[in-house]
Structure formats: structure tokens, C-alpha cells
Design an enzyme around this catalytic site. Structure first.
Site, PDB file in Angstrom:
ATOM      1  N   SER A 170     -28.841 -81.808 -37.333  1.00  0.00           N
ATOM      2  CA  SER A 170     -30.160 -81.978 -37.954  1.00  0.00           C
ATOM      3  C   SER A 170     -30.925 -83.191 -37.442  1.00  0.00           C
ATOM      4  O   SER A 170     -31.186 -84.155 -38.167  1.00  0.00           O
ATOM      5  CB  SER A 170     -29.994 -82.033 -39.468  1.00  0.00           C
ATOM      6  OG  SER A 170     -29.380 -80.844 -39.871  1.00  0.00           O
ATOM      7  N   ARG A 185     -34.845 -87.419 -30.012  1.00  0.00           N
ATOM      8  CA  ARG A 185     -34.570 -88.802 -30.426  1.00  0.00           C
ATOM      9  C   ARG A 185     -33.685 -88.761 -31.655  1.00  0.00           C
ATOM     10  O   ARG A 185     -33.696 -87.795 -32.410  1.00  0.00           O
ATOM     11  CB  ARG A 185     -35.866 -89.544 -30.747  1.00  0.00           C
ATOM     12  CG  ARG A 185     -36.615 -88.909 -31.888  1.00  0.00           C
ATOM     13  CD  ARG A 185     -37.942 -89.505 -32.189  1.00  0.00           C
ATOM     14  NE  ARG A 185     -38.576 -88.657 -33.173  1.00  0.00           N
ATOM     15  CZ  ARG A 185     -39.233 -87.541 -32.909  1.00  0.00           C
ATOM     16  NH1 ARG A 185     -39.356 -87.145 -31.653  1.00  0.00           N
ATOM     17  NH2 ARG A 185     -39.747 -86.811 -33.868  1.00  0.00           N
ATOM     18  N   ASP A 223     -30.938 -78.126 -40.102  1.00  0.00           N
ATOM     19  CA  ASP A 223     -30.683 -77.841 -41.525  1.00  0.00           C
ATOM     20  C   ASP A 223     -31.836 -77.092 -42.196  1.00  0.00           C
ATOM     21  O   ASP A 223     -31.616 -76.268 -43.085  1.00  0.00           O
ATOM     22  CB  ASP A 223     -30.335 -79.126 -42.302  1.00  0.00           C
ATOM     23  CG  ASP A 223     -31.299 -80.284 -42.073  1.00  0.00           C
ATOM     24  OD1 ASP A 223     -32.278 -80.103 -41.339  1.00  0.00           O
ATOM     25  OD2 ASP A 223     -31.055 -81.372 -42.626  1.00  0.00           O
TER      26      ASP A 223
HETATM   27  C1  BGC Z   1     -34.426 -84.842 -38.692  1.00  0.00           C
HETATM   28  C2  BGC Z   1     -34.569 -83.362 -38.908  1.00  0.00           C
HETATM   29  C3  BGC Z   1     -33.866 -82.952 -40.192  1.00  0.00           C
HETATM   30  C4  BGC Z   1     -34.311 -83.812 -41.360  1.00  0.00           C
HETATM   31  C5  BGC Z   1     -33.588 -83.487 -42.636  1.00  0.00           C
HETATM   32  C6  BGC Z   1     -34.853 -85.605 -39.929  1.00  0.00           C
HETATM   33  O1  BGC Z   1     -34.619 -86.973 -39.737  1.00  0.00           O
HETATM   34  O2  BGC Z   1     -35.194 -85.258 -37.587  1.00  0.00           O
HETATM   35  O3  BGC Z   1     -34.039 -82.644 -37.812  1.00  0.00           O
HETATM   36  O4  BGC Z   1     -34.160 -81.609 -40.454  1.00  0.00           O
HETATM   37  O5  BGC Z   1     -34.105 -85.170 -41.058  1.00  0.00           O
HETATM   38  O6  BGC Z   1     -32.215 -83.638 -42.497  1.00  0.00           O
END
Ligand code: BGC
Length: 510
Positions: A170, A185, A223
């Protein structure tokens, strides 16, 4: 400043404090000063209806821009999830969720019965050092956890046929292919060298191969996409999946014809494609979000300054830190000098308060509590135990109001993202599946978000309080477990059906 209904719902009861019970002799003017500070904070953190509408409008434009060839600040990553589940998916899958706090491994069996499943799972701690350590150590640790899971649940793994795995990773990752994920990133405080800009799939697979873990990676998922698909498995009205947890983000289903950056692939225009918005990056160029000096400090001191502007005002990782920065500022720099003559060294420690600290403060004073102001004593205990600080009664009131302002702002800004996707897609009614610690545990987050959505979308007042809202944000199904399994199932099925779009290594899908 115009005050919206939701903001007005918890009026200032400053005058209701039993000041007479305090020794007011030495700081008789404190309440007035504090009142002024509270007003200043209200000015900084309040987002009125007009502002929310303005943010939503800009958000919608940015969603579209992110899908264009030139792109924008919101990545809008195609995920290669190209259909909703039918409810009739079957089979046994593994799911791995590399979250911020835990590593979760599940085995999910999608049963013959519609929309039903069995699940077994184990959680492993995600050691804090790994988040800023070496890439190899991270992948090795994950591979070890998977192996341990298989040994526990399957015994001798040497004879085990390779099981398909949905890996919930995620973080923002572009996927030119199903079986590729190039990390744009790190977010959520991770900072591991040598991974950004690289495809995480071969790194992960190499660690699995080195340990002989009998697994084949069938889907790399976010996620939010997992949440969308898991929720749509049991509820066909689900159109958006959101996470309001340590980080914050959303996914929804777009038509390939509305994704100019995929035009070169000539996909049929009506074909659905789930988009991982990565909306945490909204307004990185600071055009519209009402940033406070505290938000500026959070960003400046974070491992990735200039990134995740929206997320840094909303997500659980930051809420406690925003609060802490306000408290330190009021102690050090303002005329009031709260917690005067007390040792605030514990409060000075960056990221020492997480969002559960704010949740607790807000929990104690829920309007449903018999006497919310009596319960400030619980907040006093919290400060004493966690920070060795003994706030005065007016300070406790300021603390309560600060928590409320930060929590309310987070919920209201979140609603702008949901409203923007709904407007972009023309959804007048739908369900939104949401998960994450802030959504599930932060008092009133849901109600505040729902109120903001009503204001932004100009819904009339309900005639019956039990009536459903046209767009409802509901608790989601388990995205990183069931969702990941479903996405693995959908991917394997579509390859079987001959839909090879975005498949780089077909041999992994047979
Ligand atoms: C991430 C996402 C993720 C979200 C919730 C963010 O910091 O970049 O990819 O879906 O957090 O977990």
C-alpha cells in the site's frame, strides 16, 4: 468566517467551566487569553462549506488531470483490476499485507456459496527499524514470515504446490503490467533506500526464491483497490474503496475510454479499470487546501517534504503530531504559555502522540456522555500519565477543542475526495467502503464526514433521521485479505479467459 452546521454542533462551553474551584488568583486573565487562542485555532482549522466545495471542485479537476498523458499531482495509477467480482469466485489464495504496523498473512478460501469465504490468518510485528533500514532486510523478513505461515498451516512445504498470492503493497506504485509495481515514493514514514523508482516484484520474488517459499505472485494490489473489490463482493452498490488509517487514499472503477494515458494500448473504451488514485498527493502544489503553520512544519520535517499534502492533514500518522505541534507552540510562543512552569520534555518528542491519543480525548467528551465536561478529568489523567503534564481546567478545555478541530478537519477534508470521485463519475447514489484505524476508531469521524458530504453535495436535510444518505460511507470488507484473494482470482480467471492485457509474465498465471 461562516460556520457550518457540523462545526457548530459542538459549541464552546468555555463559560461553563467551574472556574471558581480553581486558584484563579495568580492567573486571573488566563481564560481570556486561552479563549483568544481557541478562536485563533478555530480560524486556522475550520473548513466551511464554501471551502469544502472549492476543494472538491479542484479535486475533481486533479483526478481528471491525473488520468491524462501529461499527468498531474494525483498519480491515478491503473491497477489492471478489470472487473468487479461476481460473488461466484472460488479457490484458495494467500494474501500478504505489508501494513505500517503489522505484517498480516492470510489464507482465504472463496467457497462455492455466493460471496462467502473462509479465512485463516497470522499477524507478525513489522519491526520499526525495518521501515528505515535496508531493502534486502525488508524482503527477507517478509519471505520469512510467509514461510513460517506455510509451515504452521501446511507442515512440510517441500511438497506443496505453489500457491497464488495477492500482495497488498500500500504505497504509490505504477503498474504498467499486472505483475509489475514501480514504487514512486515511500509514504507513511517508510524510508528504505534503493526501492523508490524500482520494480518491487523481482525484489520480492528473489527473496521468495532464495528461501524456496512455494508461492507465485498473482497480483500486486493497493489496500484501497482490495477494499473496493472486497466490498463489492458482498454489496453491488459499492463503487469506491477508501482507507482512512495511517495513510489515506481511495480507489474506484474507471472506464478505459476515460484514461487518456492508456490510449496507446487500445483497450475497449467501456472496459473497466480500477484506479488507485493515490489521492494523498492532492494539492501538493498548495493551491487550495487551508494549510496551517503546523501543517507546514509536519511537511518540512517529514522524510518526503513536498509530498502527500492532503494525506498529511488527514491520516492517522499525522493527527497526533499536528496536535502536539499546536500544544508546543502554545507553550513556547504564544502569550498564554500553556503548561507554564511545567516540564514539557515528553511533549517535545516528535511523533510521540498518535491518533489514538486524540481519539481518547474526543471519546471522553462525546456529546452522549452524561456530562462531557466532568470527563475532562480523564483527559487530565491521560496528560499526566503519558506526558507528565498537569493541565489546568481551562487548558483541558483548550485541549479538548484542539482535538475536536483537528479531528473534524480531517473528516471534512476526507469527504471532499469522496465527493470529487462521485461527481466525476456522476454517482448520485452509491456505497463507499471504508477501512482504517481513523475511520473505524476515531470518534465521530463517520458522522462528521457524512455531514460534510451533505453540505458539499447540497443534499436536503433528512425528513427522517433513519433515512439513508444518497452516498453512504460504510465499513468495508477485509480488503487486504479477501480483497487481495479476489483480485488474484479475478486476474487468474481473466488470463484463463484469454484476456492478456497488461500481463508481462504469462507463465506465472497458469
Ligand atoms: C499510500 C497508499 C495507501 C494509503 C492507505 C498512503 O500513504 O500511499 O498507497 O493506499 O496510504 O494505506
Amino acid at each position: 468566517m461562516a460556520t457550518s452546521q457540523a462545526e457548530r454542533a459542538r459549541p464552546l462551553h468555555f463559560h461553563a467551566l467551574p472556574l471558581l474551584t480553581m486558584d484563579v488568583g495568580s492567573f486571573a486573565d488566563v481564560p481570556q487569553d486561552l479563549l483568544k487562542e481557541i478562536e485563533t485555532l478555530e480560524g486556522l482549522f475550520t473548513t466551511d462549506t464554501e471551502k469544502l466545495k472549492q476543494i472538491t471542485e479542484q479535486f475533481e479537476k486533479e483526478l481528471t488531470k491525473g488520468l491524462s498523458v501529461e499527468g498531474g499531482s494525483i498519480p491515478m495509477n491503473p491497477t489492471w483490476v478489470m472487473s468487479y467480482p461476481t460473488g461466484y469466485e472460488t479457490g484458495t489464495y494467500l494474501a500478504l499485507d505489508m501494513g505500517g504496523t503489522n505484517l498480516r498473512v492470510c489464507q482465504i478460501t472463496l467457497t462455492e456459496a455466493k460471496s462467502e469465504f473462509d479465512i485463516i490468518q497470522s499477524k507478525y510485528r513489522m519491526p520499526e527499524e525495518l521501515k528505515t533500514g535496508e531493502a534486502d532486510e525488508l524482503w527477507e523478513y517478509i519471505a520469512d514470515c510467509l514461510m513460517q505461515f506455510l509451515e504452521t498451516h501446511h507442515g512440510d512445504t517441500s511438497k506443496l504446490e505453489k500457491l497464488p498470492l495477492g500482495f497488498t503493497f500500500s504505497y504509490p506504485a505504477t503498474q504498467n503490467y499486472v505483475d509489475e509495481g514501480i514504487l514512486q515514493r515511500w509514504t507513511k514514514g517508510f524510508d528504505i533506500a534503493g526501492v523508490e523508482g524500482h520494480n518491487v516484484v523481482p525484489m520480492f520474488e528473489a527473496a521468495l526464491a532464495a528461501r524456496g517459499v512455494p508461492i507465485k505472485l498473482s497480483a500486486l494490489i493497493n489496500d484501497t483497490t482490495g477494499t473496493l473489490i472486497a466490498s463489492a463482493y458482498t454489496d453491488t452498490k459499492m463503487k469506491i474503496g477508501c482507507i482512512f488509517g495511517t495513510g489515506c487514499n481511495a480507489a474506484y472503477m474507471e472506464d478505459c475510454g476515460s484514461i487518456p494515458k492508456l490510449a496507446h494500448l487500445n483497450l475497449p473504451p467501456e472496459t473497466p479499470m480500477a484506479i488507485n488514485c493515490e489521492w494523498g498527493a492532492f494539492d501538493n502544489e498548495h493551491k487550495v487546501l487551508p494549510r496551517t503553520p503546523y501543517d507546514v512544519t509536519i511537511d518540512k520535517d517529514s522524510p518526503r517534504p513536498g509530498q502527500q499534502a492532503f494525506e498529511k492533514m488527514i491520516a492517522g500518522l499525522y493527527l497526533g503530531e499536528i496536535f502536539r505541534l499546536v500544544m508546543v507552540d502554545l507553550h513556547d510562543n504564544r502569550d498564554t504559555h500553556i503548561f507554564a512552569n511545567q516540564d514539557i520534555s515528553k511533549l517535545r518528542k516528535a511523533y510521540s502522540l498518535d491518533s489514538s491519543f486524540l481519539s481518547a480525548i474526543e471519546e471522553f467528551v462525546l456529546p452522549s456522555a452524561p456530562d462531557p465536561f466532568e470527563n475532562l478529568s480523564e483527559t487530565a489523567e491521560l496528560f499526566q500519565n503519558k506526558l507528565d503534564i498537569r493541565p489546568s481546567l481551562p487548558e483541558l478545555e483548550l485541549i479538548r477543542r484542539t482535538a475536536e478541530l483537528i479531528g473534524t478537519r480531517a473528516a471534512r477534508l476526507s469527504a471532499c475526495g469522496v465527493a470529487a470521485i462521485s461527481k466525476k463519475k456522476g454517482y448520485e447514489t452509491c456505497h463507499v467502503g471504508a477501512d482504517g484505524s481513523v475511520f473505524n476508531k476515531y470518534p465521530q469521524f463517520k458522522a462528521r464526514g457524512a455531514a460534510a458530504l451533505r453540505e458539499i453535495l447540497d443534499w436536503p436535510e433528512k425528513s427522517d433521521p433513519k433515512e439513508d444518505d444518497p452516498i453512504e460511507i460504510l465499513a468495508a470488507e477485509d480488503g487486504s485479505g479477501v480483497g487481495a484473494a479476489l483480485i488474484a482470482a479475478l486476474t487468474l480467471q481473466r488470463v484463463k479467459d484469454g484476456n492478456m492485457h497488461g500481463i508481462l509474465h504469462p507463465e506465472n498465471f497458469v
